[in-house]
Design a protein around this motif. Structure first.
Motif, short mmCIF file in Angstrom:
data_model
loop_
_atom_site.label_atom_id
_atom_site.label_comp_id
_atom_site.label_asym_id
_atom_site.label_seq_id
_atom_site.Cartn_x
_atom_site.Cartn_y
_atom_site.Cartn_z
N VAL A 8 1.14 -1.14 -0.17
CA VAL A 8 -0.18 -0.02 0.24
C VAL A 8 0.89 1.32 0.33
CG1 VAL A 8 -2.15 1.43 1.42
CG2 VAL A 8 -1.86 -0.52 1.60
N THR A 11 -3.49 5.96 1.18
CA THR A 11 -4.78 4.80 1.28
C THR A 11 -5.91 6.55 1.40
OG1 THR A 11 -4.38 5.69 3.29
CG2 THR A 11 -3.89 3.58 3.00
N LYS A 15 -10.25 3.75 -0.30
CA LYS A 15 -10.25 2.91 -1.29
C LYS A 15 -7.70 3.30 -0.76
CE LYS A 15 -12.38 3.64 -4.60
NZ LYS A 15 -13.34 2.09 -5.32
N ALA A 16 -7.67 2.56 -1.33
CA ALA A 16 -6.23 2.37 -1.16
C ALA A 16 -5.45 2.35 -2.82
CB ALA A 16 -5.44 1.50 -0.38
N ASN A 47 -10.59 -0.87 0.22
CA ASN A 47 -10.20 -1.16 1.06
C ASN A 47 -10.76 -1.15 2.44
OD1 ASN A 47 -8.27 -1.88 3.59
ND2 ASN A 47 -7.60 0.93 3.82
N ALA A 51 -6.11 -1.40 5.97
CA ALA A 51 -4.69 -1.42 4.86
C ALA A 51 -4.66 -0.13 4.86
CB ALA A 51 -4.62 -2.27 3.98
N ILE A 135 -8.56 -5.06 -2.33
CA ILE A 135 -7.76 -5.95 -0.86
C ILE A 135 -7.98 -6.83 0.20
CG2 ILE A 135 -5.93 -4.88 1.23
CD1 ILE A 135 -5.56 -2.43 0.23
#
Length: 153
Positions: A8, A11, A15-16, A47, A51, A135
């Motif tokens: 990652v 972020t 979303k990432a 995400n 994460a 993810i």
């Protein structure tokens, strides 16, 4: 589900952005040096598991969705071009125009129209979670888990 490892790099709210890492399958491939798929890439992923920047993660994409999108990108323009050529050849005698010229005009017109359709469909599908990378797992760092188990002894 197609899975890829990554890190990652940024972020957002839900979303990432993940920088993918070449998989071990790429190393055994004869054309891994020239393959575009084997290069690192940034992927925007959903995400839902929280994460954070710097986490090693596994990103997944539904296989069925990938096949549908691939068919839309690669086969749809070809089929529309063929359909345009056929329509052009059928309309040429009606307008007393050379059949090959009319077929070419319609084929290329339909070909370019297919890209407009793909663009519009892509915009609609971009909001659908089924067609987005996700993810699916945060991988634990091996060095951290080894130091924790050694310190507990």
């Amino acid at each position: 589900m197609i899975k890829e490892n990554g890190v990652v790099i940024k972020t957002g709210k839900a979303k990432a952005w993940v920088k993918t890492i070449k998989s071990s399958a790429c190393a055994g491939c004869a054309s891994h040096d020239s393959c575009e798929a084997a290069k690192e890439a940034e992927v925007e992923a959903i995400n839902t598991i929280g994460a954070k920047t710097g986490d090693n993660v596994v990103v997944g994409f539904e296989t069925g969705s990938l096949i549908k999108v691939s068919m839309m990108l690669y086969l749809f323009p070809v089929f529309t071009m063929i359909a345009g050529a056929v329509i052009g050849s059928k309309l040429a005698p009606v307008y007393n125009i050379d059949e090959s010229v009319m077929s070419a005009i319609f084929a290329f017109s339909f070909f370019f129209l297919s890209f407009i359709c793909i663009r519009l469909t892509g915009n609609l599908l971009s909001g659908n979670k089924k067609y987005q990378a996700q993810i699916i797992k945060i991988k634990k760092d091996i060095s951290q888990s080894a130091s924790v188990s050694c310190s507990q002894v």
